[in-house]
Enzyme design. Sequence first.
Site, short mmCIF file in Angstrom:
data_model
loop_
_atom_site.label_atom_id
_atom_site.label_comp_id
_atom_site.label_asym_id
_atom_site.label_seq_id
_atom_site.Cartn_x
_atom_site.Cartn_y
_atom_site.Cartn_z
N GLY A 10 9.67 2.47 -0.71
CA GLY A 10 9.67 1.12 -0.13
C GLY A 10 10.70 0.21 -0.79
O GLY A 10 11.17 0.46 -1.90
N ARG A 14 8.99 -8.25 -1.25
CA ARG A 14 8.39 -9.45 -1.86
C ARG A 14 8.87 -9.69 -3.29
O ARG A 14 8.66 -10.74 -3.85
CB ARG A 14 6.86 -9.33 -1.81
N LYS A 21 11.76 -1.77 -6.19
CA LYS A 21 10.54 -2.24 -6.86
C LYS A 21 10.02 -1.29 -7.92
O LYS A 21 9.64 -1.73 -9.02
CB LYS A 21 9.45 -2.49 -5.82
N GLY A 140 -5.82 -3.59 1.34
CA GLY A 140 -6.56 -3.00 2.45
C GLY A 140 -8.05 -3.02 2.13
O GLY A 140 -8.44 -2.77 0.99
C1 UD1 Z 1 -0.97 -0.39 0.29
C2 UD1 Z 1 -2.15 0.08 1.19
C3 UD1 Z 1 -3.33 -0.87 0.98
C4 UD1 Z 1 -3.72 -0.88 -0.48
C5 UD1 Z 1 -2.52 -1.22 -1.37
C6 UD1 Z 1 -2.90 -0.97 -2.82
C7 UD1 Z 1 -1.17 1.09 3.17
C8 UD1 Z 1 -0.89 0.91 4.62
N1 UD1 Z 1 -1.74 0.06 2.57
O1 UD1 Z 1 -0.59 -1.68 0.76
O2 UD1 Z 1 -4.43 -0.45 1.77
O3 UD1 Z 1 -4.77 -1.81 -0.68
O4 UD1 Z 1 -1.40 -0.39 -1.06
O5 UD1 Z 1 -1.90 -1.38 -3.71
O6 UD1 Z 1 -0.91 2.12 2.62
N2 UD1 Z 1 6.21 3.08 0.47
C9 UD1 Z 1 7.00 4.15 0.84
N3 UD1 Z 1 7.49 4.20 2.11
C10 UD1 Z 1 7.23 3.25 3.04
C11 UD1 Z 1 6.42 2.16 2.65
C12 UD1 Z 1 5.92 2.11 1.36
O7 UD1 Z 1 7.27 5.04 0.04
O8 UD1 Z 1 7.71 3.37 4.15
C13 UD1 Z 1 5.70 3.02 -0.90
C14 UD1 Z 1 6.13 1.76 -1.64
O9 UD1 Z 1 7.36 1.99 -2.34
C15 UD1 Z 1 4.98 1.51 -2.58
C16 UD1 Z 1 3.77 2.12 -1.88
O10 UD1 Z 1 4.30 2.98 -0.88
O11 UD1 Z 1 5.14 2.13 -3.83
C17 UD1 Z 1 2.86 1.07 -1.25
O12 UD1 Z 1 3.59 0.31 -0.31
P1 UD1 Z 1 3.35 -1.24 -0.13
O13 UD1 Z 1 4.24 -1.71 0.96
O14 UD1 Z 1 3.43 -1.93 -1.44
O15 UD1 Z 1 1.84 -1.24 0.41
P2 UD1 Z 1 0.78 -2.42 0.31
O16 UD1 Z 1 1.08 -3.43 1.33
O17 UD1 Z 1 0.65 -2.86 -1.09
CA CA Z 2 1.77 -2.51 -2.92
#
Ligand code: UD1
Ligand code: CA
Length: 446
Positions: A10, A14, A21, A140
């Site tokens: 990701g 933010r 990040k 979530g």
């Molecule tokens: C996510 C969870 C949420 C949980 C929270 C806990 C989902 C949909 N939601 O939300 O339920 O409460 O984490 O901290 O999973 N990432 C990827 N590829 C992507 C998107 C994200 O590798 O396409 C990685 C990001 O780098 C990060 C992690 O996944 O390390 C979580 O992504 P983030 O966008 O921070 O999810 P949250 O909105 O925090």
């Molecule tokens: Ca997160």
Amino acid sequence: MLAVAILAAGKGTRMKSCLPKVLQPLAGSTLVERVLTSCSGLQPQRCLLIVGHQAQEVQQQLTDWQGLEFVVQQPQNGTGHAVQQVLPVLEGFDGELLVLNGDVPLLRPSTIEHLVNEHRSSGADVTLLTARLADPTGYGRVFSDQQGRVNSIVEHRDCSDEQRHNNLTNAGIYCFNWKKLAAVLPQLCSDNDQGELYLTDTVALLPIAMHVEVADPDEVNGINDRCQLANCEALLQERLRNHWMKEGVTFTDPASCTLSEDCQFGRDVVIEPQTHLRGCCNIGDGCQLGPGSLIENADLGHGVSVLHSVVRDAKVRNEVAIGPFSHLRPGADIADQCRIGNFVEIKKSQIGEGSKVNHLSYIGDAQLGRHVNVGAGTITANYDGVRKHLTVVGDNSKTGANSVLVAPIVLGSNVTVGAGSTLTKDVPNGALALGRSKQLIKNGWQ
Ligand code: UD1
Ligand code: CA
């Protein structure tokens, strides 16, 4: 058989940062390294890191991690999409897949072990880690029954007002039966507020989804912005200081000091306000650090005091007093009972036992013997504009105030250098060296 997948693709929008990040630092190591460390004790058969946004930077940072496999997610279309990238990589794999968000850095290894053990003993298709949070904003929400069976996870932004009252939150740590997960991953769809594929939607697709609630909710702090980063830093620092206070270290103002995890302290060390230890530091018994000091990658023996000073990549033996306002730079090696005083800078130099460099000096690329007294304002001129040269001073020698030792130069033992001298030639043992113009007196000049 256990495989681990860490989601680190990701962007971290933010954070508003040029750094991906997961490379943000926390108490001296990056978020993703912390996540890797927290699960390395499980000794997984495979360890996958999903990278995408600034993938090269992330990979470069982690080249030292043995056996880590990078899986590229391009573009980044959500956490479910991230895990879909694992499908071809783990084809034929039979076992559990532990999935960890790369931005949850405070997990204790025992918590993850507990999750995996619970998952194995219950025979569920997925077991996720949950927490009851006083403020669940942004997380979530997990909807489950009394038996710990999970029906669904709804993201904060997709929740109704009523659903938002549920404070059981998803920590972003999941143990899946891989074959079961692999079968449902292709069914994910993006009918949510962000239009992404959510890993969390797989729980509703799997017949048996369970959750395990974490005992200490602080462990599951996710980092999305710099406020959360600062909160986690504060929590980590408190953990570290409390640990060391229980091991016999005194902090006179704990909240104003920071430590790294690679610091070791002896007994009766006193750390005064505004003192910071970074990198790998070994601090011996009875040291007095601060107030107002920065110590980084340094070894200090016993009974060393460091007052309002900076010590970096340096070695200080026993019963040495440093400061106020000294700067020990890389390669400074200070022997027992030395005294390094006000506005003194020492770089890549050995200072022999009992020697004193008390005021306003620069000592670089030098070897000083025992009981040398370096007069106020003595400078080693070590650099000719191209190369650095060595200065050697023998035991019991003294330099007068404002001496310049132009390197390369060797002063023997028991040498005396007159104040204000600029020396360019070697001085034999026991000699007096003067290198200054004679004083002129012109009587009646007025
Ligand atoms: C996510 C969870 C949420 C949980 C929270 C806990 C989902 C949909 N939601 O939300 O339920 O409460 O984490 O901290 O999973 N990432 C990827 N590829 C992507 C998107 C994200 O590798 O396409 C990685 C990001 O780098 C990060 C992690 O996944 O390390 C979580 O992504 P983030 O966008 O921070 O999810 P949250 O909105 O925090
Ligand atoms: Ca997160």
